[in-house]
Design a protein around this motif. Structure first.
Motif, PDB file in Angstrom:
ATOM      1  N   GLU A  19      19.624  50.609 -13.498  1.00 44.28           N
ATOM      2  CA  GLU A  19      20.263  49.512 -14.216  1.00 44.28           C
ATOM      3  C   GLU A  19      19.208  48.483 -14.591  1.00 44.28           C
ATOM      4  O   GLU A  19      18.242  48.268 -13.863  1.00 44.28           O
ATOM      5  CB  GLU A  19      21.323  48.856 -13.325  1.00 44.28           C
ATOM      6  CG  GLU A  19      22.066  47.720 -13.974  1.00 44.28           C
ATOM      7  CD  GLU A  19      23.114  47.105 -13.047  1.00 44.28           C
ATOM      8  OE1 GLU A  19      23.848  46.241 -13.533  1.00 44.28           O
ATOM      9  OE2 GLU A  19      23.190  47.483 -11.869  1.00 44.28           O
ATOM     10  N   ALA A  20      19.402  47.835 -15.724  1.00 40.96           N
ATOM     11  CA  ALA A  20      18.569  46.711 -16.139  1.00 40.96           C
ATOM     12  C   ALA A  20      19.507  45.608 -16.593  1.00 40.96           C
ATOM     13  O   ALA A  20      20.476  45.862 -17.301  1.00 40.96           O
ATOM     14  CB  ALA A  20      17.633  47.116 -17.277  1.00 40.96           C
ATOM     15  N   GLU A  21      19.244  44.401 -16.160  1.00 38.17           N
ATOM     16  CA  GLU A  21      20.093  43.269 -16.533  1.00 38.17           C
ATOM     17  C   GLU A  21      19.354  42.449 -17.574  1.00 38.17           C
ATOM     18  O   GLU A  21      18.216  42.042 -17.367  1.00 38.17           O
ATOM     19  CB  GLU A  21      20.388  42.420 -15.298  1.00 38.17           C
ATOM     20  CG  GLU A  21      21.389  41.326 -15.566  1.00 38.17           C
ATOM     21  CD  GLU A  21      21.786  40.626 -14.279  1.00 38.17           C
ATOM     22  OE1 GLU A  21      21.552  39.414 -14.191  1.00 38.17           O
ATOM     23  OE2 GLU A  21      22.318  41.311 -13.387  1.00 38.17           O
ATOM     24  N   LEU A  22      20.018  42.222 -18.682  1.00 42.75           N
ATOM     25  CA  LEU A  22      19.396  41.494 -19.780  1.00 42.75           C
ATOM     26  C   LEU A  22      20.300  40.339 -20.179  1.00 42.75           C
ATOM     27  O   LEU A  22      21.496  40.525 -20.399  1.00 42.75           O
ATOM     28  CB  LEU A  22      19.190  42.441 -20.973  1.00 42.75           C
ATOM     29  CG  LEU A  22      18.575  41.852 -22.234  1.00 42.75           C
ATOM     30  CD1 LEU A  22      17.173  41.321 -21.969  1.00 42.75           C
ATOM     31  CD2 LEU A  22      18.534  42.895 -23.329  1.00 42.75           C
ATOM     32  N   ILE A  23      19.710  39.148 -20.241  1.00 44.68           N
ATOM     33  CA  ILE A  23      20.455  37.969 -20.673  1.00 44.68           C
ATOM     34  C   ILE A  23      19.683  37.333 -21.821  1.00 44.68           C
ATOM     35  O   ILE A  23      18.484  37.059 -21.701  1.00 44.68           O
ATOM     36  CB  ILE A  23      20.636  36.962 -19.521  1.00 44.68           C
ATOM     37  CG1 ILE A  23      21.459  37.590 -18.396  1.00 44.68           C
ATOM     38  CG2 ILE A  23      21.296  35.684 -20.032  1.00 44.68           C
ATOM     39  CD1 ILE A  23      21.628  36.705 -17.183  1.00 44.68           C
ATOM     40  N   PHE A  24      20.371  37.128 -22.919  1.00 44.58           N
ATOM     41  CA  PHE A  24      19.806  36.441 -24.075  1.00 44.58           C
ATOM     42  C   PHE A  24      20.203  34.971 -23.974  1.00 44.58           C
ATOM     43  O   PHE A  24      21.362  34.657 -23.713  1.00 44.58           O
ATOM     44  CB  PHE A  24      20.361  37.019 -25.385  1.00 44.58           C
ATOM     45  CG  PHE A  24      20.040  38.466 -25.599  1.00 44.58           C
ATOM     46  CD1 PHE A  24      18.843  38.845 -26.197  1.00 44.58           C
ATOM     47  CD2 PHE A  24      20.936  39.456 -25.223  1.00 44.58           C
ATOM     48  CE1 PHE A  24      18.551  40.187 -26.404  1.00 44.58           C
ATOM     49  CE2 PHE A  24      20.649  40.792 -25.431  1.00 44.58           C
ATOM     50  CZ  PHE A  24      19.455  41.161 -26.025  1.00 44.58           C
ATOM     51  N   TRP A  25      19.273  34.071 -24.180  1.00 43.52           N
ATOM     52  CA  TRP A  25      19.513  32.633 -24.113  1.00 43.52           C
ATOM     53  C   TRP A  25      19.319  32.013 -25.489  1.00 43.52           C
ATOM     54  O   TRP A  25      18.451  32.429 -26.246  1.00 43.52           O
ATOM     55  CB  TRP A  25      18.538  31.978 -23.142  1.00 43.52           C
ATOM     56  CG  TRP A  25      18.746  32.384 -21.712  1.00 43.52           C
ATOM     57  CD1 TRP A  25      18.226  33.496 -21.095  1.00 43.52           C
ATOM     58  CD2 TRP A  25      19.525  31.730 -20.738  1.00 43.52           C
ATOM     59  NE1 TRP A  25      18.638  33.537 -19.796  1.00 43.52           N
ATOM     60  CE2 TRP A  25      19.440  32.468 -19.541  1.00 43.52           C
ATOM     61  CE3 TRP A  25      20.297  30.572 -20.752  1.00 43.52           C
ATOM     62  CZ2 TRP A  25      20.085  32.081 -18.367  1.00 43.52           C
ATOM     63  CZ3 TRP A  25      20.943  30.182 -19.581  1.00 43.52           C
ATOM     64  CH2 TRP A  25      20.833  30.938 -18.415  1.00 43.52           C
ATOM     65  N   GLY A  26      20.128  31.015 -25.806  1.00 41.09           N
ATOM     66  CA  GLY A  26      19.996  30.306 -27.067  1.00 41.09           C
ATOM     67  C   GLY A  26      21.097  29.270 -27.200  1.00 41.09           C
ATOM     68  O   GLY A  26      21.678  28.839 -26.201  1.00 41.09           O
ATOM     69  N   LEU A  27      21.400  28.881 -28.410  1.00 38.31           N
ATOM     70  CA  LEU A  27      22.474  27.926 -28.681  1.00 38.31           C
ATOM     71  C   LEU A  27      23.593  28.629 -29.426  1.00 38.31           C
ATOM     72  O   LEU A  27      23.342  29.317 -30.418  1.00 38.31           O
ATOM     73  CB  LEU A  27      21.969  26.747 -29.525  1.00 38.31           C
ATOM     74  CG  LEU A  27      21.013  25.773 -28.848  1.00 38.31           C
ATOM     75  CD1 LEU A  27      20.563  24.701 -29.841  1.00 38.31           C
ATOM     76  CD2 LEU A  27      21.647  25.134 -27.622  1.00 38.31           C
ATOM     77  N   CYS A  28      24.817  28.440 -28.954  1.00 32.83           N
ATOM     78  CA  CYS A  28      25.985  29.017 -29.624  1.00 32.83           C
ATOM     79  C   CYS A  28      26.196  28.303 -30.962  1.00 32.83           C
ATOM     80  O   CYS A  28      25.609  27.233 -31.200  1.00 32.83           O
ATOM     81  CB  CYS A  28      27.224  28.901 -28.732  1.00 32.83           C
ATOM     82  SG  CYS A  28      27.855  27.220 -28.546  1.00 32.83           S
ATOM     83  N   PRO A  29      27.013  28.856 -31.857  1.00 33.10           N
ATOM     84  CA  PRO A  29      27.220  28.225 -33.160  1.00 33.10           C
ATOM     85  C   PRO A  29      27.736  26.784 -33.070  1.00 33.10           C
ATOM     86  O   PRO A  29      27.294  25.921 -33.838  1.00 33.10           O
ATOM     87  CB  PRO A  29      28.249  29.140 -33.843  1.00 33.10           C
ATOM     88  CG  PRO A  29      28.012  30.483 -33.220  1.00 33.10           C
ATOM     89  CD  PRO A  29      27.646  30.182 -31.784  1.00 33.10           C
ATOM     90  N   ASP A  30      28.654  26.501 -32.127  1.00 32.61           N
ATOM     91  CA  ASP A  30      29.176  25.133 -32.001  1.00 32.61           C
ATOM     92  C   ASP A  30      28.083  24.153 -31.592  1.00 32.61           C
ATOM     93  O   ASP A  30      28.001  23.046 -32.127  1.00 32.61           O
ATOM     94  CB  ASP A  30      30.327  25.081 -30.991  1.00 32.61           C
ATOM     95  CG  ASP A  30      31.587  25.752 -31.506  1.00 32.61           C
ATOM     96  OD1 ASP A  30      31.700  25.988 -32.738  1.00 32.61           O
ATOM     97  OD2 ASP A  30      32.477  26.043 -30.681  1.00 32.61           O
ATOM     98  N   CYS A  31      27.242  24.554 -30.637  1.00 30.60           N
ATOM     99  CA  CYS A  31      26.160  23.666 -30.193  1.00 30.60           C
ATOM    100  C   CYS A  31      25.092  23.515 -31.268  1.00 30.60           C
ATOM    101  O   CYS A  31      24.488  22.444 -31.403  1.00 30.60           O
ATOM    102  CB  CYS A  31      25.575  24.156 -28.878  1.00 30.60           C
ATOM    103  SG  CYS A  31      26.731  23.934 -27.485  1.00 30.60           S
TER     104      CYS A  31
END
Length: 154
Positions: A130-142
């Motif tokens: 298993e590999a855990e991947l999290i993408f970080w950024g700003l959502c459209p509302d923010c």
């Protein structure tokens, strides 16, 4: 009066029995709450469970979440810097998008499909499954909020 076997509870009860777990009111309510509130934290789940089982204790919900996670009926995620969250989407290889501003978490399908979808340059002898991947950024509302002009400087 007999209960229909097609009630929403019956699916949850079948899932619990299929995982060799006892069917209890806190477990049923907790699994249903996680399904209704994807990526919810423990406090949100406790409030949702109490809508259906008002006398349930915090500990009963914590115990239910632990048992459901161990049985692979619920997935626990904890992006860096955030409290643990729970989701009922299990058994597939998906990742998460996390907003740096409002902490919104969104599921995103893995383009590679099967796990693990990434591999380290040197696995050091590990049998990786298993590999855990999290993408970080700003959502459209923010993003929209960030582009709004601020108050004039005085």
């Amino acid at each position: 009066m007999t209960q229909s076997h097609d009630t929403p509870h019956s699916d949850v009860e079948r899932a619990l029995r299929g995982a060799s777990l006892r069917v209890t009111a806190p477990r049923v309510a907790t699994l249903e709450a996680v399904g209704r509130h994807p990526h919810a934290d423990t406090e949100t789940i406790i409030r949702a469970v109490r809508e259906h089982v008002p006398t349930v204790s915090h500990q009963a919900v914590y115990d239910s979440l632990h048992a459901l996670t161990e049985a692979d009926l619920v997935r626990r995620i904890q992006p860096h810097g955030l409290v643990a969250r729970y989701e009922s989407r299990v058994g597939d290889n998906h990742h998460h998008l996390v907003c740096r501003s409002c902490d919104l978490i969104v599921d995103v399908a893995c383009v590679h499909g099967e796990a693990p979808c990434m591999a380290p340059a040197d696995p050091h002898g590990f049998a990786i499954d298993e590999a855990e991947l999290i993408f970080w950024g700003l959502c459209p509302d923010c993003q929209a909020q960030a582009s709004l002009p601020g108050p004039p400087a005085s």
